[in-house]
Scaffold this motif. Structure first.
Motif, PDB file in Angstrom:
ATOM      1  N   MET A   1       8.305 -32.155  42.519  1.00  0.00           N
ATOM      2  CA  MET A   1       7.804 -31.106  41.328  1.00  0.00           C
ATOM      3  C   MET A   1       8.708 -29.504  41.578  1.00  0.00           C
ATOM      4  O   MET A   1       8.748 -28.472  40.562  1.00  0.00           O
ATOM      5  CB  MET A   1       6.374 -31.651  41.427  1.00  0.00           C
ATOM      6  CG  MET A   1       5.663 -30.726  40.666  1.00  0.00           C
ATOM      7  SD  MET A   1       6.215 -31.115  39.145  1.00  0.00           S
ATOM      8  CE  MET A   1       4.875 -29.989  38.166  1.00  0.00           C
ATOM      9  N   ASN A   2       7.939 -28.583  42.964  1.00  0.00           N
ATOM     10  CA  ASN A   2       8.247 -27.711  42.771  1.00  0.00           C
ATOM     11  C   ASN A   2       9.168 -27.666  42.836  1.00  0.00           C
ATOM     12  O   ASN A   2      10.262 -26.190  42.447  1.00  0.00           O
ATOM     13  CB  ASN A   2       7.932 -27.495  44.450  1.00  0.00           C
ATOM     14  CG  ASN A   2       6.410 -27.566  44.724  1.00  0.00           C
ATOM     15  OD1 ASN A   2       5.425 -27.342  43.888  1.00  0.00           O
ATOM     16  ND2 ASN A   2       6.043 -27.956  45.797  1.00  0.00           N
TER      17      ASN A   2
ATOM     18  N   ALA B   1       9.924 -27.272  38.970  1.00  0.00           N
ATOM     19  CA  ALA B   1       9.734 -26.071  38.409  1.00  0.00           C
ATOM     20  C   ALA B   1       9.949 -25.336  39.072  1.00  0.00           C
ATOM     21  O   ALA B   1      10.323 -23.909  38.050  1.00  0.00           O
ATOM     22  CB  ALA B   1       8.133 -26.047  39.117  1.00  0.00           C
ATOM     23  N   SER B   2      10.564 -24.740  40.168  1.00  0.00           N
ATOM     24  CA  SER B   2      10.918 -24.198  40.416  1.00  0.00           C
ATOM     25  C   SER B   2      12.439 -23.652  39.589  1.00  0.00           C
ATOM     26  O   SER B   2      13.001 -22.359  38.893  1.00  0.00           O
ATOM     27  CB  SER B   2      11.882 -23.293  41.650  1.00  0.00           C
ATOM     28  OG  SER B   2      12.449 -22.290  42.351  1.00  0.00           O
TER      29      SER B   2
ATOM     30  N   LEU C   1      12.907 -24.868  36.619  1.00  0.00           N
ATOM     31  CA  LEU C   1      12.506 -24.751  34.969  1.00  0.00           C
ATOM     32  C   LEU C   1      12.738 -23.305  34.424  1.00  0.00           C
ATOM     33  O   LEU C   1      13.632 -22.785  33.937  1.00  0.00           O
ATOM     34  CB  LEU C   1      11.521 -25.737  35.208  1.00  0.00           C
ATOM     35  CG  LEU C   1      10.763 -25.377  33.766  1.00  0.00           C
ATOM     36  CD1 LEU C   1      11.515 -26.301  32.371  1.00  0.00           C
ATOM     37  CD2 LEU C   1       9.094 -25.831  33.513  1.00  0.00           C
ATOM     38  N   PHE C   2      12.301 -22.811  36.117  1.00  0.00           N
ATOM     39  CA  PHE C   2      11.528 -21.164  35.119  1.00  0.00           C
ATOM     40  C   PHE C   2      12.823 -19.578  35.327  1.00  0.00           C
ATOM     41  O   PHE C   2      13.016 -19.251  34.267  1.00  0.00           O
ATOM     42  CB  PHE C   2      10.848 -21.010  36.264  1.00  0.00           C
ATOM     43  CG  PHE C   2       9.023 -20.574  35.448  1.00  0.00           C
ATOM     44  CD1 PHE C   2       8.470 -20.624  33.784  1.00  0.00           C
ATOM     45  CD2 PHE C   2       8.182 -22.397  36.540  1.00  0.00           C
ATOM     46  CE1 PHE C   2       7.385 -21.183  34.020  1.00  0.00           C
ATOM     47  CE2 PHE C   2       7.351 -22.660  35.863  1.00  0.00           C
ATOM     48  CZ  PHE C   2       7.303 -22.273  34.424  1.00  0.00           C
TER      49      PHE C   2
ATOM     50  N   SER D   1       9.822 -18.325  39.277  1.00  0.00           N
ATOM     51  CA  SER D   1      11.043 -19.131  39.988  1.00  0.00           C
ATOM     52  C   SER D   1      10.881 -18.602  41.503  1.00  0.00           C
ATOM     53  O   SER D   1      10.346 -19.424  42.624  1.00  0.00           O
ATOM     54  CB  SER D   1      12.220 -19.295  39.703  1.00  0.00           C
ATOM     55  OG  SER D   1      13.192 -19.829  40.142  1.00  0.00           O
TER      56      SER D   1
ATOM     57  N   ILE E   1       6.697 -19.203  42.741  1.00  0.00           N
ATOM     58  CA  ILE E   1       7.098 -20.581  43.399  1.00  0.00           C
ATOM     59  C   ILE E   1       7.802 -20.881  44.780  1.00  0.00           C
ATOM     60  O   ILE E   1       7.088 -21.086  45.978  1.00  0.00           O
ATOM     61  CB  ILE E   1       7.669 -21.983  42.303  1.00  0.00           C
ATOM     62  CG1 ILE E   1       6.583 -21.635  41.930  1.00  0.00           C
ATOM     63  CG2 ILE E   1       7.947 -22.799  42.887  1.00  0.00           C
ATOM     64  CD1 ILE E   1       7.091 -22.095  40.135  1.00  0.00           C
TER      65      ILE E   1
ATOM     66  N   SER F   1       2.901 -24.481  40.254  1.00  0.00           N
ATOM     67  CA  SER F   1       4.198 -25.010  39.844  1.00  0.00           C
ATOM     68  C   SER F   1       2.984 -25.855  38.405  1.00  0.00           C
ATOM     69  O   SER F   1       3.466 -24.792  37.615  1.00  0.00           O
ATOM     70  CB  SER F   1       4.809 -26.131  40.529  1.00  0.00           C
ATOM     71  OG  SER F   1       5.176 -25.147  42.011  1.00  0.00           O
ATOM     72  N   VAL F   2       2.203 -25.724  38.973  1.00  0.00           N
ATOM     73  CA  VAL F   2       1.629 -27.137  37.730  1.00  0.00           C
ATOM     74  C   VAL F   2       0.723 -25.549  37.076  1.00  0.00           C
ATOM     75  O   VAL F   2       0.914 -26.045  35.335  1.00  0.00           O
ATOM     76  CB  VAL F   2       0.835 -28.463  37.623  1.00  0.00           C
ATOM     77  CG1 VAL F   2      -0.021 -28.469  36.443  1.00  0.00           C
ATOM     78  CG2 VAL F   2       1.726 -29.247  38.445  1.00  0.00           C
TER      79      VAL F   2
ATOM     80  N   ILE G   1       3.610 -23.911  35.434  1.00  0.00           N
ATOM     81  CA  ILE G   1       3.878 -24.471  33.775  1.00  0.00           C
ATOM     82  C   ILE G   1       2.717 -24.643  32.699  1.00  0.00           C
ATOM     83  O   ILE G   1       3.030 -24.699  31.688  1.00  0.00           O
ATOM     84  CB  ILE G   1       4.390 -25.785  34.297  1.00  0.00           C
ATOM     85  CG1 ILE G   1       5.624 -25.784  35.091  1.00  0.00           C
ATOM     86  CG2 ILE G   1       4.544 -26.814  32.576  1.00  0.00           C
ATOM     87  CD1 ILE G   1       5.807 -27.057  35.801  1.00  0.00           C
TER      88      ILE G   1
END
Length: 173
Positions: free
Chosen positions: A87-88, A91-92, A94-95, A104, A107, A147-148, A151
């Motif tokens: 997940m982390n 998320a990193s 994604l950003f 990013s 995180i 992260s959540v 998001i």
């Protein structure tokens, strides 16, 4: 006499590396990781770590039963990390893909430096050696929380909610 800069056992390292890569490849092929959702991939890593725990620990414990038991216990605690780290990383990434390097970086730094160091310093005071083994899973859990949060806080800005999947939009044309 030999080269003083030569590391003992350096010739065995490529063999171990090759074996581990083969094990990972077999594990992924058996479970079909490339076709699985993220949760199942993380679960696959957790299952593989449990299955290969004893052989991997045996490589480094040199037959010492006490060391092997401590390492096995710690390895199993540490393996919980596999359920959280995806997940982390997602998320990193994604950003980064959304051209938001600041989030990013926050995180990444929080997960690999801030939370990990804090957990490594604090947890052993309360739960001993298991605190050392638990430090990374706890750090990853804290990083999942931020992260959540990032998001959710940026979902509308980047149109992460309320947008139909690409396949639905393509069919409606």
């Amino acid at each position: 006499m030999g080269n003083p800069n030569e590391i003992k056992g350096h010739r065995e390292a490529p063999n171990i590396k090759g074996c581990l890569l083969l094990i990972i490849g077999i594990k992924c092929e058996i479970k079909g990781v490339a076709r699985q959702p993220l949760w199942e991939e993380c679960n696959c890593n957790l299952e593989a770590s449990e299955f290969f725990a004893e052989p991997l620990v045996g490589i480094f414990s040199a037959g010492d039963e006490k060391i092997q038991q401590i390492a096995l216990s710690g390895f199993r605690i540490f393996a919980i990390n596999y359920l959280l780290c995806g997940m982390n990383i997602f998320a990193s990434g994604l950003f980064t893909a959304l051209n938001n390097g600041k989030i990013s970086a926050v995180i990444s730094v929080a997960r690999t430096l801030v939370f990990e160091c804090a957990a490594m310093l604090i947890l052993p005071m309360f739960i001993g050696i298991n605190g050392v083994w638990s430090a990374l899973p706890v750090a990853e859990l804290c990083a999942v929380a931020i992260s959540v949060t990032f998001i959710i806080a940026n979902a509308k800005k980047y149109h992460l909610v309320g947008v139909p999947p690409l396949s639905v939009r393509a069919d409606s044309l």
